[in-house]
Write a protein that holds these residues in place. Structure first.
Motif, PDB file in Angstrom:
ATOM      1  N   GLY A  41      47.666  33.845  18.520  1.00  0.00           N
ATOM      2  CA  GLY A  41      49.086  33.669  18.748  1.00  0.00           C
ATOM      3  C   GLY A  41      49.897  34.549  17.829  1.00  0.00           C
ATOM      4  N   VAL A  42      51.191  34.242  17.705  1.00  0.00           N
ATOM      5  CA  VAL A  42      52.106  35.005  16.863  1.00  0.00           C
ATOM      6  C   VAL A  42      52.470  34.151  15.652  1.00  0.00           C
ATOM      7  CG1 VAL A  42      54.348  36.126  16.708  1.00  0.00           C
ATOM      8  CG2 VAL A  42      53.010  36.302  18.806  1.00  0.00           C
ATOM      9  N   ALA A  43      52.242  34.697  14.464  1.00  0.00           N
ATOM     10  CA  ALA A  43      52.561  34.009  13.218  1.00  0.00           C
ATOM     11  C   ALA A  43      53.796  34.639  12.597  1.00  0.00           C
ATOM     12  CB  ALA A  43      51.381  34.094  12.248  1.00  0.00           C
ATOM     13  N   GLY A  44      54.687  33.801  12.104  1.00  0.00           N
ATOM     14  CA  GLY A  44      55.901  34.283  11.458  1.00  0.00           C
ATOM     15  C   GLY A  44      56.139  33.580  10.136  1.00  0.00           C
ATOM     16  N   ILE A  45      56.673  34.301   9.153  1.00  0.00           N
ATOM     17  CA  ILE A  45      56.955  33.727   7.841  1.00  0.00           C
ATOM     18  C   ILE A  45      58.368  34.087   7.404  1.00  0.00           C
ATOM     19  CG2 ILE A  45      54.563  33.640   7.045  1.00  0.00           C
ATOM     20  CD1 ILE A  45      55.044  36.256   5.548  1.00  0.00           C
ATOM     21  N   LEU A  46      59.007  33.167   6.711  1.00  0.00           N
ATOM     22  CA  LEU A  46      60.296  33.368   6.055  1.00  0.00           C
ATOM     23  C   LEU A  46      60.121  32.893   4.621  1.00  0.00           C
ATOM     24  CD1 LEU A  46      63.369  34.008   6.159  1.00  0.00           C
ATOM     25  CD2 LEU A  46      63.726  31.614   6.788  1.00  0.00           C
ATOM     26  N   PHE A  47      60.388  33.751   3.644  1.00  0.00           N
ATOM     27  CA  PHE A  47      60.042  33.391   2.267  1.00  0.00           C
ATOM     28  C   PHE A  47      61.031  33.993   1.281  1.00  0.00           C
ATOM     29  CE2 PHE A  47      57.914  37.247   3.515  1.00  0.00           C
ATOM     30  CZ  PHE A  47      58.108  38.104   2.448  1.00  0.00           C
ATOM     31  N   ASP A  48      61.183  33.306   0.164  1.00  0.00           N
ATOM     32  CA  ASP A  48      61.959  33.770  -0.986  1.00  0.00           C
ATOM     33  C   ASP A  48      61.270  33.195  -2.217  1.00  0.00           C
ATOM     34  OD1 ASP A  48      63.794  34.759  -2.722  1.00  0.00           O
ATOM     35  OD2 ASP A  48      65.517  33.648  -1.957  1.00  0.00           O
ATOM     36  N   ILE A  49      60.394  33.973  -2.825  1.00  0.00           N
ATOM     37  CA  ILE A  49      59.551  33.507  -3.929  1.00  0.00           C
ATOM     38  C   ILE A  49      60.191  33.889  -5.256  1.00  0.00           C
ATOM     39  CG2 ILE A  49      57.231  33.526  -4.906  1.00  0.00           C
ATOM     40  CD1 ILE A  49      57.399  32.396  -2.069  1.00  0.00           C
ATOM     41  N   CYS A  50      60.388  32.893  -6.106  1.00  0.00           N
ATOM     42  CA  CYS A  50      60.929  33.062  -7.458  1.00  0.00           C
ATOM     43  C   CYS A  50      62.353  33.620  -7.471  1.00  0.00           C
ATOM     44  CB  CYS A  50      60.021  33.956  -8.309  1.00  0.00           C
ATOM     45  SG  CYS A  50      58.457  33.199  -8.740  1.00  0.00           S
ATOM     46  N   PRO A  51      63.274  33.081  -6.693  1.00  0.00           N
ATOM     47  CA  PRO A  51      64.665  33.553  -6.825  1.00  0.00           C
ATOM     48  C   PRO A  51      65.212  33.184  -8.191  1.00  0.00           C
ATOM     49  CG  PRO A  51      64.552  31.570  -5.474  1.00  0.00           C
ATOM     50  CD  PRO A  51      63.133  31.987  -5.726  1.00  0.00           C
ATOM     51  N   GLY A  52      65.849  34.129  -8.840  1.00  0.00           N
ATOM     52  CA  GLY A  52      66.362  33.876 -10.180  1.00  0.00           C
ATOM     53  C   GLY A  52      65.285  33.689 -11.222  1.00  0.00           C
ATOM     54  N   GLY A  53      64.022  34.076 -10.894  1.00  0.00           N
ATOM     55  CA  GLY A  53      62.924  33.940 -11.832  1.00  0.00           C
ATOM     56  C   GLY A  53      62.367  32.543 -11.948  1.00  0.00           C
ATOM     57  N   ASN A  54      62.723  31.642 -11.030  1.00  0.00           N
ATOM     58  CA  ASN A  54      62.288  30.247 -11.098  1.00  0.00           C
ATOM     59  C   ASN A  54      61.499  29.909  -9.852  1.00  0.00           C
ATOM     60  OD1 ASN A  54      61.968  27.507 -11.371  1.00  0.00           O
ATOM     61  ND2 ASN A  54      64.053  27.149 -12.091  1.00  0.00           N
ATOM     62  N   LEU A  55      60.202  29.613 -10.023  1.00  0.00           N
ATOM     63  CA  LEU A  55      59.336  29.341  -8.874  1.00  0.00           C
ATOM     64  C   LEU A  55      59.737  28.060  -8.151  1.00  0.00           C
ATOM     65  CD1 LEU A  55      56.839  30.183  -7.221  1.00  0.00           C
ATOM     66  CD2 LEU A  55      55.440  28.848  -8.817  1.00  0.00           C
ATOM     67  N   SER A  56      60.281  27.076  -8.888  1.00  0.00           N
ATOM     68  CA  SER A  56      60.611  25.799  -8.266  1.00  0.00           C
ATOM     69  C   SER A  56      61.716  25.931  -7.231  1.00  0.00           C
ATOM     70  CB  SER A  56      61.012  24.781  -9.335  1.00  0.00           C
ATOM     71  OG  SER A  56      62.165  25.206 -10.019  1.00  0.00           O
ATOM     72  N   ASN A  57      62.498  27.017  -7.288  1.00  0.00           N
ATOM     73  CA  ASN A  57      63.571  27.232  -6.315  1.00  0.00           C
ATOM     74  C   ASN A  57      63.108  28.049  -5.117  1.00  0.00           C
ATOM     75  OD1 ASN A  57      65.373  25.840  -7.935  1.00  0.00           O
ATOM     76  ND2 ASN A  57      66.029  27.675  -9.018  1.00  0.00           N
ATOM     77  N   SER A  58      61.804  28.302  -5.013  1.00  0.00           N
ATOM     78  CA  SER A  58      61.281  29.152  -3.955  1.00  0.00           C
ATOM     79  C   SER A  58      61.358  28.472  -2.593  1.00  0.00           C
ATOM     80  CB  SER A  58      59.824  29.532  -4.254  1.00  0.00           C
ATOM     81  OG  SER A  58      59.721  30.273  -5.442  1.00  0.00           O
ATOM     82  N   LYS A  59      61.271  29.311  -1.549  1.00  0.00           N
ATOM     83  CA  LYS A  59      61.295  28.831  -0.167  1.00  0.00           C
ATOM     84  C   LYS A  59      60.203  29.550   0.616  1.00  0.00           C
ATOM     85  CE  LYS A  59      64.513  30.306   2.625  1.00  0.00           C
ATOM     86  NZ  LYS A  59      65.829  30.493   3.282  1.00  0.00           N
TER      87      LYS A  59
END
Length: 388
Positions: free
Chosen positions: A263-281
């Motif tokens: 199938g088709v796999a898609g990702i949306l990501f924002d890793i370590c915004p502002g240098g903080n991993l806990s705020n990642s998406k």
């Protein structure tokens, strides 16, 4: 890309190393605490409301909750509870701190548990259509909350209320008599808690020791002076681990033969915004294209990221970022995940694996997906700006 060593700048002419005295922040926590409360109008107040409703020119009446206005969040200095007790709100520590052991990033670390009490004076007003007060009630609202902090001996705790706001649990309008005999409302405290100690630092960011008393020495006093000891650090709690790399993007592509499903796999990501991993998406979606075994399309959203798994690896022609954590599908399944992102001059790629937490069984694997739409951007510089 990879490890980058910043050269130390030579000292400007006339400058030298100095020891400075500053308040060091050992922990910093913000939170919002909501308190629900119900008040009853007296018979006299209900009569005032009835009289106002009997006058068509004053209808409708409104119920308004007035909370104290608080000063700006900064600066924090002078925010101890004793200086705020004469105002309409304050916060204070209740009881002594207690030593506790808490899990942080898979390890058990020592910390302190404290109870903080937040109090505010609130006014409930009933006003007519012209804004004239029909009746009012003054009351205190309090919130007691426990905080796990890095609060070693030798440090001071500062707590403050940065904002107070309220809302009515029911409608605010009174249209007809009889008026309501009681009013339900909520008050939210936005709180800021800091643990500080006054320390002496040698620029850049090194503790400095006091000099000996070697100028015009006097007779030494009896006994030995105690050594200078700074409060114990808590790096596992605050400021926490800082990301060495950031990644952001949106990408999709078809799974290959090594995937568990076609199938088709898609990702949306924002890793370590502002240098903080806990705020990642991180969000993952799979569109099943094979109808032989039934459609198995689903969505997955990460809810937690493991800082110990974040890794940046240089590869030929580019760089790869790895991270793991936990999440949930739109069907309610809670799964662990592994995410691999590759930015390369030969083409971007990604791989997503979903794993049963208890058994460790891999329930889904995209295999290595070639990005056909979108892009992956990875940067390991401390001043990375990955905005699009």
């Amino acid at each position: 890309m990879g490890n980058k060593h910043k050269p130390r700048h030579p000292k400007a002419s006339g400058l030298q190393d100095e020891c400075i005295r500053v308040p060091k922040v050992y922990d910093w926590v913000t939170d919002s605490l909501t308190v629900k409360k119900e008040l009853r109008f007296t018979d006299e107040q209900l009569e005032d409301i009835k009289c106002a409703l009997d006058d068509p020119s004053r209808r409708p009446l409104r119920i308004v909750v007035t909370t104290p206005t608080v000063p700006p969040l900064f600066p924090i200095s002078g925010s101890d509870s004793s200086s705020l007790k004469d105002k309409h709100f304050f916060c204070e520590q209740v009881g002594d701190k207690r030593d506790v052991t808490v899990p942080i990033s898979g390890e058990f670390v020592d910390a302190e548990l404290v109870d903080l009490l937040f109090t505010a004076n609130v006014i409930i007003k009933v006003v007519d259509r012209h804004g004239e007060v029909v009746t009012k009630i003054k009351t205190d609202v309090t919130a007691l909350e426990s905080f796990v902090l890095c609060y070693p001996d030798g440090t001071d705790l500062f707590c403050r209320v940065s904002k107070i706001f309220s809302k009515l649990s029911s409608g605010s309008l009174i249209l007809n008599a009889p008026g309501p005999s009681r009013v339900k409302f909520e008050v939210t405290f936005c709180v800021d808690v800091q643990v500080e100690a006054e320390v002496k630092l040698e620029v850049l960011a090194k503790f400095c020791a006091p000099r000996g008393n070697d100028i015009e020495p006097i007779e030494n006093p009896d006994g030995n002076c105690p050594p200078i000891e700074f409060p114990k650090q808590c790096p596992d709690i605050f400021p926490g681990k800082h990301c060495e790399a950031k990644a952001k993007g949106e990408a999709s592509g078809e799974t290959e033969s090594d995937a568990t499903e076609e199938g088709v796999a898609g990702i949306l990501f924002d890793i370590c915004p502002g240098g903080n991993l806990s705020n990642s998406k991180f969000e993952f979606t799979f569109d099943d294209r094979s109808r032989e075994d039934g459609l198995k399309s689903f969505n997955f959203v990460a809810t937690e990221f493991d800082p110990d798994t974040l890794e940046l690896v240089e590869v030929k022609g580019g760089v790869k970022l790895l991270v793991s954590g936990e999440g949930k599908t739109d069907h309610g399944d809670e799964l662990d995940f592994n995410l691999a992102l590759l930015q390369s001059k030969y083409g971007d790629k990604f791989q997503v694996q979903l794993i049963k937490e208890n058994s460790g069984r891999k329930v889904f694997d995209t295999g290595v997906v070639d990005v056909t739409e979108g892009a992956i951007v990875i940067d390991d510089s401390e001043t990375a700006d990955l905005s699009f």
